[in-house]
Design a protein around this motif. Structure first.
Motif, PDB file in Angstrom:
ATOM      1  N   GLY A  58       0.799  -1.223   0.000  1.00 13.71           N
ATOM      2  CA  GLY A  58       0.000   0.000   0.000  1.00 13.71           C
ATOM      3  C   GLY A  58       0.831   1.272   0.000  1.00 13.71           C
ATOM      4  O   GLY A  58       2.068   1.228   0.079  1.00 13.71           O
ATOM      5  N   PRO A  59       0.162   2.418  -0.071  1.00 16.79           N
ATOM      6  CA  PRO A  59       0.869   3.702  -0.112  1.00 16.79           C
ATOM      7  C   PRO A  59       1.477   4.053   1.237  1.00 16.79           C
ATOM      8  O   PRO A  59       0.936   3.718   2.289  1.00 16.79           O
ATOM      9  N   ARG A  60       2.611   4.716   1.182  1.00 12.93           N
ATOM     10  CA  ARG A  60       3.218   5.231   2.414  1.00 12.93           C
ATOM     11  C   ARG A  60       2.367   6.362   2.948  1.00 12.93           C
ATOM     12  O   ARG A  60       1.981   7.275   2.212  1.00 12.93           O
ATOM     13  N   GLN A  61       2.064   6.305   4.233  1.00 12.42           N
ATOM     14  CA  GLN A  61       1.205   7.289   4.874  1.00 12.42           C
ATOM     15  C   GLN A  61       2.031   8.486   5.354  1.00 12.42           C
ATOM     16  O   GLN A  61       3.249   8.364   5.566  1.00 12.42           O
ATOM     17  N   PRO A  62       1.389   9.638   5.538  1.00 13.16           N
ATOM     18  CA  PRO A  62       2.132  10.810   6.028  1.00 13.16           C
ATOM     19  C   PRO A  62       2.923  10.537   7.297  1.00 13.16           C
ATOM     20  O   PRO A  62       4.063  10.964   7.437  1.00 13.16           O
ATOM     21  N   ASP A  76       2.438   7.427  -4.677  1.00 14.89           N
ATOM     22  CA  ASP A  76       2.232   5.990  -4.607  1.00 14.89           C
ATOM     23  C   ASP A  76       0.887   5.556  -5.187  1.00 14.89           C
ATOM     24  O   ASP A  76       0.800   4.545  -5.890  1.00 14.89           O
ATOM     25  N   LEU A  77      -0.166   6.293  -4.875  1.00 19.66           N
ATOM     26  CA  LEU A  77      -1.517   5.841  -5.219  1.00 19.66           C
ATOM     27  C   LEU A  77      -1.705   5.494  -6.692  1.00 19.66           C
ATOM     28  O   LEU A  77      -2.158   4.388  -7.018  1.00 19.66           O
ATOM     29  N   PRO A  78      -1.402   6.390  -7.628  1.00 21.65           N
ATOM     30  CA  PRO A  78      -1.601   6.028  -9.040  1.00 21.65           C
ATOM     31  C   PRO A  78      -0.686   4.908  -9.514  1.00 21.65           C
ATOM     32  O   PRO A  78      -1.089   4.084 -10.353  1.00 21.65           O
ATOM     33  N   ASN A  79       0.526   4.843  -8.993  1.00 27.72           N
ATOM     34  CA  ASN A  79       1.451   3.793  -9.416  1.00 27.72           C
ATOM     35  C   ASN A  79       1.029   2.422  -8.895  1.00 27.72           C
ATOM     36  O   ASN A  79       1.204   1.404  -9.574  1.00 27.72           O
ATOM     37  N   ILE A  80       0.479   2.385  -7.698  1.00 29.61           N
ATOM     38  CA  ILE A  80      -0.049   1.140  -7.148  1.00 29.61           C
ATOM     39  C   ILE A  80      -1.219   0.649  -7.995  1.00 29.61           C
ATOM     40  O   ILE A  80      -1.322  -0.535  -8.327  1.00 29.61           O
ATOM     41  N   LYS A 101      -2.251   0.410   3.543  1.00 31.51           N
ATOM     42  CA  LYS A 101      -1.098   1.243   3.889  1.00 31.51           C
ATOM     43  C   LYS A 101       0.175   0.439   3.692  1.00 31.51           C
ATOM     44  O   LYS A 101       0.141  -0.781   3.563  1.00 31.51           O
ATOM     45  N   ASN A 102       1.281   1.124   3.680  1.00 25.06           N
ATOM     46  CA  ASN A 102       2.552   0.489   3.363  1.00 25.06           C
ATOM     47  C   ASN A 102       3.040  -0.410   4.500  1.00 25.06           C
ATOM     48  O   ASN A 102       3.140   0.022   5.644  1.00 25.06           O
ATOM     49  N   LEU A 103       3.352  -1.660   4.163  1.00 24.92           N
ATOM     50  CA  LEU A 103       3.919  -2.596   5.125  1.00 24.92           C
ATOM     51  C   LEU A 103       5.432  -2.717   4.982  1.00 24.92           C
ATOM     52  O   LEU A 103       6.134  -2.979   5.945  1.00 24.92           O
ATOM     53  N   GLY A 104       5.926  -2.538   3.757  1.00 27.32           N
ATOM     54  CA  GLY A 104       7.347  -2.773   3.500  1.00 27.32           C
ATOM     55  C   GLY A 104       7.554  -4.198   3.033  1.00 27.32           C
ATOM     56  O   GLY A 104       6.753  -5.095   3.296  1.00 27.32           O
ATOM     57  N   ILE A 105       8.662  -4.439   2.360  1.00 28.15           N
ATOM     58  CA  ILE A 105       8.908  -5.727   1.727  1.00 28.15           C
ATOM     59  C   ILE A 105       8.966  -6.875   2.737  1.00 28.15           C
ATOM     60  O   ILE A 105       8.500  -7.984   2.459  1.00 28.15           O
ATOM     61  N   GLY A 106       9.493  -6.630   3.934  1.00 26.16           N
ATOM     62  CA  GLY A 106       9.604  -7.701   4.920  1.00 26.16           C
ATOM     63  C   GLY A 106       8.252  -8.261   5.320  1.00 26.16           C
ATOM     64  O   GLY A 106       8.013  -9.473   5.254  1.00 26.16           O
ATOM     65  N   LEU A 107       7.332  -7.393   5.739  1.00 22.22           N
ATOM     66  CA  LEU A 107       6.020  -7.847   6.179  1.00 22.22           C
ATOM     67  C   LEU A 107       5.142  -8.278   5.011  1.00 22.22           C
ATOM     68  O   LEU A 107       4.271  -9.141   5.176  1.00 22.22           O
ATOM     69  N   MET A 108       5.370  -7.721   3.821  1.00 22.84           N
ATOM     70  CA  MET A 108       4.635  -8.190   2.645  1.00 22.84           C
ATOM     71  C   MET A 108       4.990  -9.637   2.333  1.00 22.84           C
ATOM     72  O   MET A 108       4.125 -10.457   2.012  1.00 22.84           O
ATOM     73  N   LEU A 109       6.282  -9.965   2.427  1.00 18.60           N
ATOM     74  CA  LEU A 109       6.701 -11.342   2.176  1.00 18.60           C
ATOM     75  C   LEU A 109       6.164 -12.286   3.240  1.00 18.60           C
ATOM     76  O   LEU A 109       5.760 -13.408   2.944  1.00 18.60           O
TER      77      LEU A 109
END
Length: 315
Positions: A58-62, A76-80, A101-109
């Motif tokens: 997901g997109p990185r939040q403020p 991030d939003l349009p590219n996602i 929202k953004n989890l990052g590659i570690g938690l996504m995996l």
């Protein structure tokens, strides 16, 4: 000698006649549609006979990126969304999972493995910045079949010695050689191996959840934690390094073909930039271009790879 153990040794064991269900492909993507479209298109024709999953971060939040405030969120939003459309168009049958929202590659995996391992003994993880040869999945399927009964082999890829592509001549000369798995851009993973390191990795996932972003993970805490399981003092805090270290601590290894059968294109990313990309030599890599059916394998080759893993990841 990269061909150590070939003299006087047999080829890999004969394949069992029991056919395995082909391992599903699991794409991991975020906000790089210019890379992802090349990756997906290179594999679209290779996944007709298997399940396909796509996990899009997901997109990185403020609050995750105070320096740039809303700029990255809007970027991030349009590219996602483009990444979702790319996968849906190229592989209509793909099951797509998107994060709010953004989890990052570690938690996504962690999330992807947890979901897809529920039904499959092997899964194939594909990150968004690789372009594959037309026979890549056939090559990986061959290796999975060869080692399906050898539970010492936890991960398999076709990514070259130390994750790099040597000269084409060198790759051709060593086309039947198996070596230590290098970079984890794409790989097949065994479920029982992943379960074997769950006691170690659960603590790691907990530590990276403490951080605002994966990039901000508590490096020193992670190193101290992994050290308790025998990890080398200079171990990187990335999930790739920690997964491999945990596997080696259990006596498990990752193997790769000496030949590199894909092109790595990730010049820009959270952990990559042109200077580093060039320094690592990726623009000069020439992937191999032929399928290989048989490989040299014996106890000597296994022990050599195991020792290389131990030197790299353990104290």
């Amino acid at each position: 000698d990269q061909r150590g153990g070939k003299e006087g040794s047999g080829r890999v064991r004969k394949i069992s006649t029991n056919k395995m269900k082909k391992a599903p492909i699991v794409f991991i993507a975020h906000n790089r549609p210019d890379y992802f479209i090349q990756c997906v298109n290179s594999l679209a024709g290779q996944c007709e006979d298997r399940e396909v999953f796509c996990f899009i971060d997901g997109p990185r939040q403020p609050e995750q990126d105070h320096q740039y405030h809303y700029l990255r969120w809007y970027h991030d939003l349009p590219n996602i969304e483009k990444c979702r459309q790319i996968c849906q168009k190229a592989i209509p049958k793909a099951q797509i999972f998107m994060e709010r929202k953004n989890l990052g590659i570690g938690l996504m995996l962690q999330k992807a493995r947890g979901k897809v391992f529920g039904t499959d003994e092997f899964i194939i993880i594909v990150e968004d910045d690789c372009v594959f040869r037309p026979y890549y999945m056939k090559q990986l399927d061959r290796l999975i079949d060869l080692f399906k009964e050898d539970e010492r082999i936890a991960m398999i890829n076709c990514g070259g010695h130390s994750g790099s592509a040597h000269s084409y001549t060198s790759q051709k000369e060593n086309k039947d050689v198996l070596v230590q798995l290098g970079r984890m851009h794409t790989y097949a993973m065994r479920r029982s191996s992943y379960e074997a390191i769950s006691d170690i990795m659960n603590g790691y996932w907990g530590l990276i959840k403490e951080a605002r972003t994966y990039k901000d993970r508590p490096e020193e805490k992670i190193k101290q934690y992994m050290s308790a399981f025998g990890a080398a003092n200079n171990l990187a805090s990335s999930q790739d390094s920690c997964v491999q270290s945990a596997l080696v601590s259990k006596g498990l290894v990752g193997i790769s073909t000496y030949t590199c059968n894909y092109k790595y294109i990730g010049e820009w990313g959270e952990h990559s930039f042109p200077e580093l990309f060039n320094k690592m030599g990726f623009p000069r890599h020439k992937p191999y271009d032929k399928y290989q059916h048989d490989f040299v394998w014996n106890e000597e080759v296994f022990l050599k790879i195991k020792k290389e893993h131990e030197r790299r990841f353990l104290k």
